[in-house]
Design an enzyme around this catalytic site. Structure first.
Site, PDB file in Angstrom:
ATOM      1  N   HIS A  13      -1.389  -1.065   5.237  1.00 53.13           N
ATOM      2  CA  HIS A  13      -0.215  -1.783   4.715  1.00 53.13           C
ATOM      3  C   HIS A  13       0.004  -1.352   3.272  1.00 53.13           C
ATOM      4  CE1 HIS A  13       2.307  -5.638   4.412  1.00 53.13           C
ATOM      5  NE2 HIS A  13       2.380  -5.055   3.215  1.00 53.13           N
ATOM      6  N   ASN A  41      10.438  -1.932   3.996  1.00 57.53           N
ATOM      7  CA  ASN A  41      11.395  -2.762   3.245  1.00 57.53           C
ATOM      8  C   ASN A  41      11.899  -2.032   2.003  1.00 57.53           C
ATOM      9  OD1 ASN A  41       8.799  -3.050   2.102  1.00 57.53           O
ATOM     10  ND2 ASN A  41       9.340  -5.010   1.149  1.00 57.53           N
ATOM     11  N   HIS A 173      -1.667  -9.225   5.248  1.00 51.74           N
ATOM     12  CA  HIS A 173      -2.066  -9.779   3.943  1.00 51.74           C
ATOM     13  C   HIS A 173      -2.311 -11.290   3.989  1.00 51.74           C
ATOM     14  CE1 HIS A 173       2.209 -10.577   3.977  1.00 51.74           C
ATOM     15  NE2 HIS A 173       2.550  -9.358   3.574  1.00 51.74           N
ATOM     16  N   ASP A 246      -1.412  -3.809   0.696  1.00 48.51           N
ATOM     17  CA  ASP A 246      -0.122  -4.349   0.249  1.00 48.51           C
ATOM     18  C   ASP A 246       0.146  -3.933  -1.189  1.00 48.51           C
ATOM     19  OD1 ASP A 246       2.309  -5.656   0.407  1.00 48.51           O
ATOM     20  OD2 ASP A 246       1.499  -7.625  -0.088  1.00 48.51           O
ATOM     21  N   HIS A 250       6.150  -2.161  -8.895  1.00 41.62           N
ATOM     22  CA  HIS A 250       7.439  -2.383  -9.545  1.00 41.62           C
ATOM     23  C   HIS A 250       7.323  -1.852 -10.970  1.00 41.62           C
ATOM     24  CE1 HIS A 250       9.278  -4.986  -6.480  1.00 41.62           C
ATOM     25  NE2 HIS A 250       8.110  -5.595  -6.370  1.00 41.62           N
ATOM     26  N   ALA A 262       7.838  -9.663  -7.167  1.00 41.22           N
ATOM     27  CA  ALA A 262       6.540  -9.925  -6.536  1.00 41.22           C
ATOM     28  C   ALA A 262       5.907  -8.624  -6.078  1.00 41.22           C
ATOM     29  CB  ALA A 262       6.716 -10.868  -5.356  1.00 41.22           C
TER      30      ALA A 262
END
Length: 342
Positions: A13, A41, A173, A246, A250, A262
């Protein structure tokens, strides 16, 4: 000097984003991982097989290490068709489809508004043997953000597990003792990924003594009792739990903001961070199963043949790292990590 040699790990992931940042995210994820499951995403989301294959080409164009293979996933929407699932399966490159409840996390506004809307798709996935990946949170405003995962288990996931008993499902997650128990009590078709940051940190790390935005992720960090349950599950040797970082970068300015994004970036040192957790628990002998065996076994894929070696040798993490034309602040920025991967 302490060393540990294990089968080359995989990351089940990870978020690589898209565009000019791929040169940086692909470099980090491919450094020692054999495979990584790339989350869909992006903007726009990867909703078709053609988009998934094109995204894969962009990842490969970023020149990952030769041992690395990106595994692709479809982003499920209310409009995804069973035919698209069959096409994705036939591609040989798309191994899963991801259920994002609409609005649950970064770039999830196009997600599924009700699980019932995708029941024909889930039936097709069960028939062709495609895995369902689940972001396990409800998004209704009346549910407290710290309770979103447990509510999802009770109201959304339990019915799916009951209605599709042959569908392989990965609860992604996980962050609560409730999720650990759910996965443990479910059949062999249900497993979970656990991140390094949910093993290392709890909500006190994010909120005590000032807000630390780089610990802000979704699902959000929970209280220490849940953290302890996750650590026990990850290090237990159970085949139901495996590595999924995960890692979600950013740009620094998007995190250190009045309304910060997030996601925590751990791909720069994921295996090293997991090793700290397993060592602290006295369970280093179980790291290989968690990082290298349980994931491919659940996905029905061969284990990697090569090995990597961890050495107990501390090294300092940079205060920031390149992220396209910007920078990203990684987890443990400016601090030491106790293990090194050769």
């Amino acid at each position: 000097m302490t060393t540990l040699t294990i089968t080359r790990p995989d990351d089940w992931h990870v978020h690589l984003r898209d565009g000019d940042v791929l040169a940086d995210t692909v470099r980090d994820i491919s450094r020692y991982n054999g495979r990584a499951l790339i989350m869909p995403n992006t903007v726009p989301p990867v909703t078709t097989t053609e988009m998934a294959l094109a995204y894969r080409e962009r990842i490969m164009a970023a020149q990952p290490q030769a041992h690395f293979e990106p595994l692709m996933a479809l982003y499920l929407t209310d409009n995804t068709s069973p035919e698209e699932i069959r096409k994705a399966k036939a591609s040989g490159k798309v191994v899963a489809a991801k259920l994002y409840p609409a609005g649950a996390t970064t770039n999830s506004d196009s997600g599924v508004t009700s699980a019932k809307n995708i029941y024909p798709v889930l039936q097709a996935m069960q028939e062709v043997g495609m895995l369902l990946l689940v972001h396990g949170e409800v998004t209704t405003h009346e549910v407290d953000i710290f309770d979103r995962e447990k509510t999802f288990l009770d109201t959304v996931l339990a019915p799916i597990v009951n209605d599709f008993p042959q569908l392989k499902i990965v609860l992604e997650h996980i962050t609560t003792a409730d999720a650990v128990t759910f996965v443990q009590q479910a059949g062999d078709n249900v497993a979970a990924t656990i991140t390094a940051h949910h093993l290392l940190f709890n909500r006190n790390h994010m909120l005590v003594g000032g807000i630390r935005p780089h610990f802000y992720c979704l699902p959000i960090l929970k209280r220490a009792t849940h953290q302890h349950a996750l650590v026990a599950a990850a290090t237990s040797g159970s085949k139901k739990f495996f590595l999924g970082t995960d890692s979600a970068p950013h740009a620094k300015g998007r995190k250190e903001a009045a309304c910060g994004c997030a996601g925590s970036y751990t791909a720069h040192a994921a295996l090293e961070l997991y090793a700290e957790v397993f060592e602290k628990e006295g369970k280093l002998e179980n790291l290989e199963a968690f990082a290298s065996f349980n994931g491919p076994d659940f996905y029905g894929l061969p284990r990697n043949q090569e090995t990597v070696t961890l050495t107990k040798q501390a090294w300092p993490v940079a205060e920031s790292m390149p992220f396209g034309s910007d920078i990203v602040v990684p987890i443990r920025a400016g601090e030491n990590i106790e293990w090194t991967v050769k």
